[in-house]
Design a protein around this motif. Sequence first.
Motif, short mmCIF file in Angstrom:
data_model
loop_
_atom_site.label_atom_id
_atom_site.label_comp_id
_atom_site.label_asym_id
_atom_site.label_seq_id
_atom_site.Cartn_x
_atom_site.Cartn_y
_atom_site.Cartn_z
N UNK A 262 0.83 -1.20 0.00
CA UNK A 262 0.00 0.00 0.00
C UNK A 262 0.86 1.25 0.00
N UNK A 263 1.96 1.25 0.75
CA UNK A 263 2.74 2.46 0.98
C UNK A 263 3.87 2.68 -0.03
N UNK A 264 4.46 1.62 -0.53
CA UNK A 264 5.68 1.76 -1.32
C UNK A 264 5.40 1.49 -2.79
N UNK A 265 4.73 2.46 -3.40
CA UNK A 265 4.36 2.36 -4.81
C UNK A 265 4.85 3.60 -5.54
N UNK A 266 4.81 3.51 -6.88
CA UNK A 266 5.21 4.64 -7.72
C UNK A 266 4.37 4.57 -9.00
N UNK A 267 3.93 5.70 -9.53
CA UNK A 267 3.06 5.66 -10.72
C UNK A 267 3.71 5.03 -11.94
#
Length: 436
Positions: A262-267
């Motif tokens: 949930x927290x460690x994403x990038x577009x």
Amino acid sequence: MNQEQQIMRWIDGHQEEIIDFLRQLIRIPSVNPWFFEEPGPSKEKDLQEFLAGKLSGLGARIEQWEPVADELKQYEGMAGYYPGRDFTGRPNLAATFEGEAAGKSLLLFGHIDVVMAGSKWTVDPFEGQIIDGNMYGRGTVDMKGGVAAMIMAVEAVLRSGFKPKGSVIVGTVVDEEAGGMGALDFIHHGYRADACILTEPTSLTIAPLCRGILWGKIKVQGRSGHIEMPQADWKDGGAVDAIKKARYLLDEIDRLNEDWAVRKTHPYLSIPCQVHVAQLKAGEYPTSFANEAEIVFNAQYLPSERDDKLVGGHVKKELIDFLMQAAQADPWLSEHPPEIEWLVDADCAETDADHPFVQTCVHSLQAIGESGKIEGLGFHTDMGWPVNVGIPTVNFGPGDPSLAHHSDEFTPVEEVIQAVKMIAKTIIDWCGVEEA
């Protein structure tokens, strides 16, 4: 016929020569010695000598040198620095095609070391065989396909009767597959440019982002005892199964990954950062509870998470704190806490997708009939140090990166040709070209 048409026509007319050049790179097994079970000679020097001969024949000014770990001590704690690493017979190479002030400069950058071939190949991993339009071999994807493409793009410009207005530097380095000390040394050596294409495999997309990678080993303590006999409570000296304690931590890692998802994403990344367990080792005898267990993991991090040394210190602390918190919930582990040994911290970087150079690369790709898609890379590349010293950098190259390090690694021949065209087009648009 304009400049671009002449250069593209040269590429179309020399496709066999381009592919044969890649085949010659594959046939030099430049395996990084980090993967050798016993120390042995590396073929990295043989490949660099071959490339030096090719590039000098095109008129480049050549410099080769062996990195010296002791000369890089100022980078201790930063990406790519590993004290005592030996580079004897493992040179970096820089080939400079001098331009004039009228054009912007460009660094074409790549590593020439590969991982070991491993098992279960159905073809010779160091032959460069073509089957159904695909070239097979160790390094076709990671990343000799890209190295061949960037060099042949320069040759296409020169052999078409032109020269770049801005300087073009071809840099090929060692040691990316074991942490990136070759790239660190290349930048330390003073090479700079107005922009950089790192020709890692991207399936012909523009990747202005790569993730950082942490390799670590969690050591879990137990207490051996006869596995077939009743055991006293551990507080009274009874056995403690390190495998059972490791299983508990593995469950905790699963829960951590739910949070990271949930927290460690990038577009520009299709998957989130995770802690992936890669290796397990435990136990000594079939008749004894495991005295110790080891969990080797691979954890990814984002450029936004870098610490003041531009590496993964914040994420290391996060993982240590997580492990200690998990240990506190277990009576044995709270008194015998697990330890983390850090093996590799491979850095990450990002160039703004709106940067003029990124957009130049997108337009170059669209000009040769590709979509010009922008996406990030989930794995480490050597783009960190160019970005750290202010060089806008994209990853771009032929081959599906998911096939890197696989048995029967292969790259479509057509992608190699398209990569040559895209890089040549970028030289035209970014550096400018004029009649030689």
